[in-house]
Write a protein that holds these residues in place. Structure first.
Motif, PDB file in Angstrom:
ATOM      1  N   HIS A   1    -135.441  68.585 -18.003  1.00  0.00           N
ATOM      2  CA  HIS A   1    -135.079  69.450 -19.127  1.00  0.00           C
ATOM      3  C   HIS A   1    -135.486  68.831 -20.366  1.00  0.00           C
ATOM      4  O   HIS A   1    -135.454  67.393 -20.243  1.00  0.00           O
ATOM      5  CB  HIS A   1    -133.576  69.874 -18.903  1.00  0.00           C
ATOM      6  N   ILE A   2    -135.780  69.450 -21.395  1.00  0.00           N
ATOM      7  CA  ILE A   2    -135.899  68.931 -22.729  1.00  0.00           C
ATOM      8  C   ILE A   2    -134.993  69.550 -23.549  1.00  0.00           C
ATOM      9  O   ILE A   2    -134.694  70.596 -23.686  1.00  0.00           O
ATOM     10  CB  ILE A   2    -137.226  69.289 -23.258  1.00  0.00           C
ATOM     11  N   LEU A   3    -134.181  68.532 -24.323  1.00  0.00           N
ATOM     12  CA  LEU A   3    -133.220  68.943 -25.391  1.00  0.00           C
ATOM     13  C   LEU A   3    -133.504  69.109 -26.781  1.00  0.00           C
ATOM     14  O   LEU A   3    -134.794  68.299 -27.224  1.00  0.00           O
ATOM     15  CB  LEU A   3    -132.153  67.842 -25.104  1.00  0.00           C
ATOM     16  N   ARG A   4    -133.142  69.826 -27.335  1.00  0.00           N
ATOM     17  CA  ARG A   4    -133.482  69.902 -29.016  1.00  0.00           C
ATOM     18  C   ARG A   4    -132.221  69.136 -29.765  1.00  0.00           C
ATOM     19  O   ARG A   4    -131.309  69.162 -29.146  1.00  0.00           O
ATOM     20  CB  ARG A   4    -133.399  71.535 -29.408  1.00  0.00           C
ATOM     21  N   LYS A   5    -132.653  68.773 -30.915  1.00  0.00           N
ATOM     22  CA  LYS A   5    -131.858  67.974 -31.634  1.00  0.00           C
ATOM     23  C   LYS A   5    -130.526  68.947 -31.930  1.00  0.00           C
ATOM     24  O   LYS A   5    -130.514  70.070 -32.334  1.00  0.00           O
ATOM     25  CB  LYS A   5    -132.328  67.573 -32.878  1.00  0.00           C
ATOM     26  N   GLY A   6    -129.328  68.247 -31.621  1.00  0.00           N
ATOM     27  CA  GLY A   6    -128.051  69.076 -31.843  1.00  0.00           C
ATOM     28  C   GLY A   6    -127.589  69.679 -30.629  1.00  0.00           C
ATOM     29  O   GLY A   6    -126.509  70.184 -30.399  1.00  0.00           O
ATOM     30  N   ASP A   7    -128.351  69.896 -29.600  1.00  0.00           N
ATOM     31  CA  ASP A   7    -127.972  70.141 -28.083  1.00  0.00           C
ATOM     32  C   ASP A   7    -126.926  69.423 -27.716  1.00  0.00           C
ATOM     33  O   ASP A   7    -126.716  68.149 -27.822  1.00  0.00           O
ATOM     34  CB  ASP A   7    -129.014  70.155 -27.240  1.00  0.00           C
ATOM     35  N   ARG A   8    -126.114  70.512 -26.952  1.00  0.00           N
ATOM     36  CA  ARG A   8    -124.966  69.602 -26.272  1.00  0.00           C
ATOM     37  C   ARG A   8    -125.151  70.027 -24.834  1.00  0.00           C
ATOM     38  O   ARG A   8    -125.217  71.164 -24.612  1.00  0.00           O
ATOM     39  CB  ARG A   8    -123.582  70.095 -26.924  1.00  0.00           C
ATOM     40  N   VAL A   9    -124.742  69.088 -23.915  1.00  0.00           N
ATOM     41  CA  VAL A   9    -124.501  69.322 -22.273  1.00  0.00           C
ATOM     42  C   VAL A   9    -123.164  69.196 -22.126  1.00  0.00           C
ATOM     43  O   VAL A   9    -122.699  68.015 -22.148  1.00  0.00           O
ATOM     44  CB  VAL A   9    -125.738  68.419 -21.886  1.00  0.00           C
ATOM     45  N   LEU A  10    -122.601  70.118 -21.410  1.00  0.00           N
ATOM     46  CA  LEU A  10    -121.362  70.131 -20.851  1.00  0.00           C
ATOM     47  C   LEU A  10    -121.224  69.869 -19.331  1.00  0.00           C
ATOM     48  O   LEU A  10    -121.698  70.985 -18.589  1.00  0.00           O
ATOM     49  CB  LEU A  10    -120.567  71.466 -21.407  1.00  0.00           C
ATOM     50  N   CYS A  11    -120.709  68.966 -18.895  1.00  0.00           N
ATOM     51  CA  CYS A  11    -120.559  68.948 -17.336  1.00  0.00           C
ATOM     52  C   CYS A  11    -118.829  69.080 -17.038  1.00  0.00           C
ATOM     53  O   CYS A  11    -118.227  68.632 -17.778  1.00  0.00           O
ATOM     54  CB  CYS A  11    -120.729  67.427 -16.804  1.00  0.00           C
TER      55      CYS A  11
ATOM     56  N   ASP B   1    -107.617  68.527 -10.161  1.00  0.00           N
ATOM     57  CA  ASP B   1    -108.224  67.386 -10.906  1.00  0.00           C
ATOM     58  C   ASP B   1    -109.112  68.463 -11.623  1.00  0.00           C
ATOM     59  O   ASP B   1    -110.037  69.275 -11.020  1.00  0.00           O
ATOM     60  CB  ASP B   1    -109.007  66.409 -10.163  1.00  0.00           C
ATOM     61  N   ALA B   2    -109.473  68.152 -13.244  1.00  0.00           N
ATOM     62  CA  ALA B   2    -110.255  68.813 -13.928  1.00  0.00           C
ATOM     63  C   ALA B   2    -110.748  68.165 -14.908  1.00  0.00           C
ATOM     64  O   ALA B   2    -110.160  67.399 -15.743  1.00  0.00           O
ATOM     65  CB  ALA B   2    -109.475  70.024 -14.481  1.00  0.00           C
ATOM     66  N   THR B   3    -112.130  67.916 -14.991  1.00  0.00           N
ATOM     67  CA  THR B   3    -113.047  66.959 -15.965  1.00  0.00           C
ATOM     68  C   THR B   3    -113.950  67.798 -16.779  1.00  0.00           C
ATOM     69  O   THR B   3    -114.559  68.487 -16.237  1.00  0.00           O
ATOM     70  CB  THR B   3    -113.502  65.764 -15.058  1.00  0.00           C
ATOM     71  N   LEU B   4    -113.779  67.266 -18.064  1.00  0.00           N
ATOM     72  CA  LEU B   4    -114.733  67.705 -19.042  1.00  0.00           C
ATOM     73  C   LEU B   4    -115.524  66.677 -19.501  1.00  0.00           C
ATOM     74  O   LEU B   4    -114.994  65.578 -19.862  1.00  0.00           O
ATOM     75  CB  LEU B   4    -114.407  68.440 -20.310  1.00  0.00           C
TER      76      LEU B   4
END
Length: 407
Positions: free
Chosen positions: A319-329, A387-390
């Motif tokens: 995948h290619i990110l743009r500046k300012g992008d956030r990835v939430l797992c 269990d819950a993780t961000l």
């Protein structure tokens, strides 16, 4: 110096910090507090408090210690200390008899807590000197933390399970921030978490990140998570590709726990110079790509079995990110909680919460993730039965080379 005047010059500050540096190596943990209070008194400060974040990320709790001012815990959400902590900036509050200063205690870019003190008046020399002092105090607290239980005990607001004790000892710093990339993570329930964990490392221009969820509860889950994270770190320091990391972790879980146990995982590489992201998703909900405060899509990947099933080498998705992008797992404990004892919380509610909060001005990755975590918990009725993780990554690109150049 005139009678009654306090020396706050650059040279005096260097001498003051030098004393702390000279003594830090041999200083027992219980003597950190009185030495800090003494140093602050040298520049006319008083009522010194060291405030540490509790494990639930709700309060900043005072560290007890000789010569320290110990007051009530302060909320992270709505207090001057909380603003200093979340924004990593100095906050000054005028009072009837002076100015109360709150200075973030930073270990690198991870916020350890806040140092609070009172001065009759505050000038630029005070701000410069005390900011440097706070940086040194933050480093000392982290270093001495390995030698004592004092700081762990101060941060606890309720009893902690053995499995949670193990998980917290596994974690890297909860946040990291450099010009190109920032990361932040949260584990719930803080005092009973067992099988969830995350890890990351920045090696040259590659950010390595992993989020895992071991099956089951209690010590069995904590043991599997420990092996999974240990295998991940070993593979990260030996191998290069995500596929090799996955295979090494899969083999470790299978050999140690047998065919009836498994661990779901997400493994990522992000080139912090280019924004190129590689992803292997082994049984987790797909990460969410957040752009300008809104979820734009899931980050898909090839189907891969959880760790421990002896699967073939996975194919990483690019995948290619743009500046300012956030990835939430996130782990399934976030979306599989039953609301009001009936329907599942679900991914749609999660996305709606993210988009709603994304309309507000960003306070930085750590503050925004904490707000999301507490909002989601409120939406779930305050429950976190599993269990819950961000875990969030923000990519900004660019370079940090200027930080290595002396003015």
């Amino acid at each position: 110096m005139a009678d009654g005047a306090v020396d706050r010059s650059e040279g005096f500050g260097e001498r003051l910090l030098g004393v702390l540096l000279d003594r830090a190596r041999m200083l027992p943990p219980q003597l950190i507090a009185p030495l800090i209070a003494e140093e602050v008194a040298r520049i006319g400060g008083r009522d010194v408090s060291i405030l540490l974040q509790d494990y639930g990320q709700e309060l900043l709790v005072p560290l007890p210690g000789r010569k320290l001012h110990v007051s009530q815990p302060e909320p992270v959400s709505d207090s001057p200390a909380g603003r200093s902590f979340l924004r990593a900036e100095v906050v000054e509050v005028k009072q009837a008899h002076g100015v109360r200063m709150y200075l973030p205690l930073l270990d690198g870019s991870d916020q350890v807590g806040v140092m609070a003190l009172t001065l009759d008046a505050v000038g630029d020399d005070d701000r410069r000197l005390l900011s440097r002092l706070a940086g040194l105090v933050g480093d000392m607290l982290v270093t001495k933390n390995a030698y004592t239980d004092q700081f762990f005990l101060a941060r606890r607001r309720e009893p902690m399970s053995v499995s949670a004790e193990i998980q917290w000892s596994l974690l890297p710093p909860l946040t990291m921030s450099i010009p190109q990339v920032s990361v932040a993570g949260i584990l719930e329930p803080a005092y009973r978490v067992a099988g969830d964990s995350f890890d990351y490392a920045l090696n040259d221009n590659i950010l390595h990140a992993a989020v895992i969820d071991a099956m089951g509860h209690g010590l069995d889950a904590a043991a599997m998570a420990t092996v999974a994270i240990g295998a991940y770190r070993h593979a990260r320091r030996v191998f290069v590709s995500l596929a090799e990391k996955y295979m090494f972790m899969d083999n470790a879980i299978a050999r140690q726990f047998g065919p009836d146990h498994f661990v779901t995982a997400q493994l990522m590489h992000i080139n912090i110079a280019t924004g190129e992201l590689e992803l292997v998703n082994a049984g987790h909900p797909a990460p969410l790509l957040i752009r300008e405060g809104r979820v734009v899509r899931q980050l898909e990947s090839a189907t891969t079995l959880p760790l421990g099933f002896g699967a073939e080498a996975p194919r990483a998705r690019q995948h290619i990110l743009r500046k300012g992008d956030r990835v939430l797992c996130y782990t399934d404990g976030i979306i599989e909680e039953h609301v009001n004892g009936r329907e599942l919380f679900g991914e749609e509610r999660l996305v709606r919460c993210i988009n709603r909060l994304g309309q507000e001005p960003s306070q930085g990755v750590r503050a925004d993730l904490r707000q999301l975590s507490h909002t989601l918990k409120g939406e779930r009725g305050g429950l976190t039965s599993d269990d819950a993780t961000l875990f969030m990554i923000e990519w900004n690109g660019g370079t940090a080379d200027h930080l290595a150049e002396l003015d």
